[in-house]
Design an enzyme around this catalytic site. Structure first.
Site, PDB file in Angstrom:
ATOM      1  N   CYS A   1       7.542   1.577  -4.975  1.00 39.81           N
ATOM      2  CA  CYS A   1       6.673   0.580  -5.606  1.00 39.81           C
ATOM      3  C   CYS A   1       7.340  -0.088  -6.799  1.00 39.81           C
ATOM      4  O   CYS A   1       7.370  -1.308  -6.915  1.00 39.81           O
ATOM      5  CB  CYS A   1       5.365   1.233  -6.035  1.00 39.81           C
ATOM      6  SG  CYS A   1       4.289   0.109  -6.918  1.00 39.81           S
TER       7      CYS A   1
ATOM      8  N   CYS B   1       6.313  -3.098  -4.512  1.00 42.57           N
ATOM      9  CA  CYS B   1       5.252  -3.950  -5.075  1.00 42.57           C
ATOM     10  C   CYS B   1       5.674  -4.724  -6.322  1.00 42.57           C
ATOM     11  O   CYS B   1       5.409  -5.918  -6.433  1.00 42.57           O
ATOM     12  CB  CYS B   1       4.023  -3.117  -5.442  1.00 42.57           C
ATOM     13  SG  CYS B   1       3.827  -1.611  -4.516  1.00 42.57           S
TER      14      CYS B   1
ATOM     15  N   TYR C   1       2.374  -7.404   6.379  1.00 36.81           N
ATOM     16  CA  TYR C   1       2.267  -8.036   5.060  1.00 36.81           C
ATOM     17  C   TYR C   1       3.632  -8.284   4.422  1.00 36.81           C
ATOM     18  O   TYR C   1       3.826  -9.291   3.741  1.00 36.81           O
ATOM     19  CB  TYR C   1       1.340  -7.233   4.139  1.00 36.81           C
ATOM     20  CG  TYR C   1       1.891  -5.923   3.629  1.00 36.81           C
ATOM     21  CD1 TYR C   1       2.497  -5.845   2.387  1.00 36.81           C
ATOM     22  CD2 TYR C   1       1.800  -4.752   4.380  1.00 36.81           C
ATOM     23  CE1 TYR C   1       3.006  -4.649   1.911  1.00 36.81           C
ATOM     24  CE2 TYR C   1       2.302  -3.557   3.917  1.00 36.81           C
ATOM     25  CZ  TYR C   1       2.905  -3.504   2.679  1.00 36.81           C
ATOM     26  OH  TYR C   1       3.418  -2.327   2.207  1.00 36.81           O
TER      27      TYR C   1
ATOM     28  N   GLU D   1       4.826 -11.941   3.227  1.00 33.69           N
ATOM     29  CA  GLU D   1       5.122 -12.138   1.804  1.00 33.69           C
ATOM     30  C   GLU D   1       6.519 -12.716   1.597  1.00 33.69           C
ATOM     31  O   GLU D   1       6.698 -13.653   0.815  1.00 33.69           O
ATOM     32  CB  GLU D   1       4.972 -10.809   1.052  1.00 33.69           C
ATOM     33  CG  GLU D   1       3.515 -10.409   0.882  1.00 33.69           C
ATOM     34  CD  GLU D   1       3.315  -8.998   0.352  1.00 33.69           C
ATOM     35  OE1 GLU D   1       2.184  -8.695  -0.078  1.00 33.69           O
ATOM     36  OE2 GLU D   1       4.269  -8.186   0.370  1.00 33.69           O
TER      37      GLU D   1
ATOM     38  N   HIS E   1     -19.308 -20.264 -13.697  1.00 29.48           N
ATOM     39  CA  HIS E   1     -19.087 -21.627 -13.219  1.00 29.48           C
ATOM     40  C   HIS E   1     -18.209 -22.417 -14.182  1.00 29.48           C
ATOM     41  O   HIS E   1     -18.388 -22.302 -15.382  1.00 29.48           O
ATOM     42  CB  HIS E   1     -20.444 -22.327 -13.056  1.00 29.48           C
ATOM     43  CG  HIS E   1     -20.329 -23.702 -12.493  1.00 29.48           C
ATOM     44  ND1 HIS E   1     -20.029 -23.936 -11.167  1.00 29.48           N
ATOM     45  CD2 HIS E   1     -20.442 -24.915 -13.081  1.00 29.48           C
ATOM     46  CE1 HIS E   1     -19.980 -25.246 -10.968  1.00 29.48           C
ATOM     47  NE2 HIS E   1     -20.223 -25.851 -12.114  1.00 29.48           N
TER      48      HIS E   1
END
Lengths: 499, 135
Positions: free
Chosen positions: A73, A78, A213, A217, A472
């Site tokens: 990782c 990642c 993935y 990616e 919003h």
């Protein structure tokens, strides 16, 4: 020491162990200092255990003898991947900026080597932080290759080749997984994600094989940085296992940003030529690229651990078989993370490691909980999901399923002129009104989905989503304003059989 | 000042010529010619890929209206990539489907569905948008 008796007259095993106490060098020895291993070591030490851990020497590109504290990782997964995703996103942002009044008059250049150096600096920094975390928890770190030589014994082969054995009451396997290459003629010319994160030169033409993935990616990263990218995958759409509607949108977005998609196509041969690497597809087409990335899967790092000799059961893929508490069939040996091939995500390894520490040393047996694990695919724009996809919901349904969707052009795109829809989706079990799945493909999907994951973990209903006031203007508010059902899927009871 | 103005004019002319040559080169490739010829020869044209869910959605809209579009499946043609590139230069989007009605670009899947739901598509095609109204 007097043996304690339990109510039913059995001998308390813990007390018996203490009475016949064997002296071990460590209460716990961990093989592998990646996300799961480091977490397990630290938390076990915090519970009062004496802990040792071993890890292979550091290098960005792994091998059977190279690794590094921090694991996949941090060093080659990642973290560096996300850094490159950030880097690639700026290309589109610069295009979009023009309609927001930003005049970019000079030629904009992208320097791969600069980003690569920054990425390497960052993973080295994190590697040192992880070492410091271990030291601060009084965990003893050994650099070298660990293997199990008995139910309570680990042998570490150090860098100079010398072997030292350590005994431990508990052994934890946390060796992770490694990228694999399919056995296609010329496969030695291809690279894996390890090398892709550390390429010396930026590839102007890239071919990516795989529909998962990692493939998606890297296609996004290289395309975002200006490369010509061809993505080959076996199915009609990439990202098998994700919601089909989201898969279709990801494919559309990849294509919209200039990635050439080759569905239902694989590669049959790679050869080196003066022009680059020549690739032949299963349809007989020829392509030439500077780099060919194989992103076709990973397998557990268990081959060299000597586990079978000790009697630890592995599955066909080489993953360590464990129970709900991450314990193997040998009571003193445990395993967490990718080496067990359950859900191969860093936060899942962290959860398993925490549960292990609580179970083995915290006096609180804890099972890892795998429902509603959120995850993201960092393509550009990203995809994030939690809970069930529409297909999974239909498959598992005991009643009718309600699907709510909202597809829109994000506010930012209305000015920039980018033609790229965001899609958000909620899956609801009609009977209970519970939201059982959520997904989003669009900017900030991962950031938004983490909050939605908490709601699903708490068992939130659609009525509770609807009664939440939105922020919003934001894309996130769409999750609390989906009033009308897009489609209802009637429950079809499975036919009963006598088999 | 006059000299400056004449230099500016020359630069403008050069830029204009460059732009026109770029446009004409983009527009005069065999693939671009194919796109133009196809959309001018058929009432409804869909540039599609056989596996694409968005293309299927666009096709289903025309089925609802009992219309038979002329479909170019780019993934089933040798020159599919080149056509897609030319199409991208013409309409400014690389995605499929791209739908044309009477030689005019309607848009992608969402545009087609929106036009169908608003009744605009039926009007463009000169048909009744509501099947039930015909009963």
């Amino acid at each position: 020491m007097a043996r304690k008796m339990l109510v039913d007259g059995e001998i308390d095993k813990v007390a018996a162990d203490e009475a016949n106490a064997t002296h071990y060098d460590f209460d716990l020895f961990v093989i592998g200092a990646g996300s799961g291993g480091v977490r397990a070591a630290r938390f076990s030490a915090n519970h009062g255990a004496k802990v040792g851990i071993c890890e292979l020497p550091f290098h960005p590109i792994s091998s059977e003898e190279i690794g590094g504290v921090g694991g996949t990782c941090v060093i080659r997964g990642c973290v560096p991947k996300k850094i490159l995703v950030y880097g690639a996103t700026y290309g589109g942002e610069l295009e979009d900026a023009k309609n927001y009044g930003w005049e970019i008059n000079e030629k904009v250049d992208f320097t791969w080597k600069k980003l690569l150096q920054k990425k390497t600096d960052e993973i080295l920094r994190l590697n040192n932080i992880y070492k410091r975390l271990l030291a601060n928890a009084a965990v003893k770190l050994y650099e070298g290759e660990g293997r199990v030589v008995g139910p309570n014994e680990v042998e570490v082969r150090q860098i100079d080749g010398t072997k030292i054995s350590y005994t431990a009451k508990h052994i934890l396997i946390a060796t992770g997984s490694r990228a694999q290459k399919p056995n296609i003629p010329g496969h030695e010319l291809a690279i894996t994600s390890d090398e892709a994160l550390s390429l010396e030169e930026f590839p102007k033409r890239a071919i990516v094989l795989g529909g998962g993935y990692i493939a998606v990616e890297f296609a996004s990263i290289w395309r975002g940085m200006g490369a010509t990218v061809d993505l080959f995958f076996r199915k009609e759409l990439p990202l098998r296992g994700f919601d089909d509607e989201m898969r279709a949108l990801v494919a559309r977005n990849l294509e919209g940003r200039g990635v050439n998609l080759h569905p239902q196509t694989s590669l049959t041969q790679l050869t080196k030529t003066d022009q680059g690497i020549k690739v032949i597809s299963s349809h007989g087409e020829e392509f030439v690229a500077d780099v060919v990335l194989f992103a076709t899967g990973r397998s557990p790092n268990t081959k060299r651990l000597n586990l079978e000799a000790v009697g630890v059961e592995l599955d066909q893929a080489g993953a360590v078989k464990v129970d709900e508490y991450s314990r193997t069939n040998i009571p003193s040996i445990w395993a967490v993370g990718d080496a067990t091939n359950r859900i191969n995500l860093t936060p899942v390894a962290l959860m398993e490691a925490t549960c292990f520490a609580n179970t083995a040393f915290g006096g609180k047996p804890t099972k890892a909980e795998y429902s509603n694990v959120a995850c993201a695919v960092f393509c550009i724009p990203p995809l994030a999901v939690v809970g069930l996809s529409e297909e999974e919901a239909v498959e598992q349904a005991t009643g009718d399923i309600l699907v709510f969707t909202s597809g829109f052009n994000p506010m930012k795109n209305t000015i920039s002129g980018r033609q790229e829809k965001t899609l958000m989706k909620l899956i609801v079990d009609e009977k209970s009104d519970k939201v059982i799945g959520a997904s989003m493909c669009g900017p900030d999907a991962a950031e938004i989905m983490q909050g939605i994951a908490i709601a699903l973990k708490c068992g939130a209903t659609k009525a509770q989503f609807d009664s939440t006031v939105g922020i919003h203007p934001s894309s996130a508010e769409e999750f609390v304003t989906m009033r009308s059902v897009t489609r209802r899927i009637a429950h079809k009871p499975k036919p009963k059989t006598n088999l | 000042m006059t000299m400056f103005r004449s230099i500016s004019m020359v630069m403008l002319l050069v830029a204009l010529v460059t732009f026109i040559s770029m446009v004409s080169s983009a527009a005069s490739s065999p693939e671009a010619d194919f796109v133009k010829k196809t959309i001018s020869s058929h009432k409804i044209v869909i540039f599609s890929k056989s596996y694409c869910p968005y293309c299927k959605k666009a096709k289903s809209v025309f089925r609802e209206l009992d219309q038979v579009p002329y479909v170019v499946e780019l993934d089933e043609r040798e020159d599919g990539w080149s056509i897609q590139t030319a199409l991208g230069e013409i309409v400014g989007r690389r995605t499929v489907p791209q739908v044309f009605i009477n030689g005019k670009h309607l848009g992608g899947s969402d545009d087609t569905v929106d036009a169908y739901e608003s009744g605009e598509l039926a009007k463009l095609l000169g048909v009744s948008g509501n099947k039930e109204a015909e009963l």
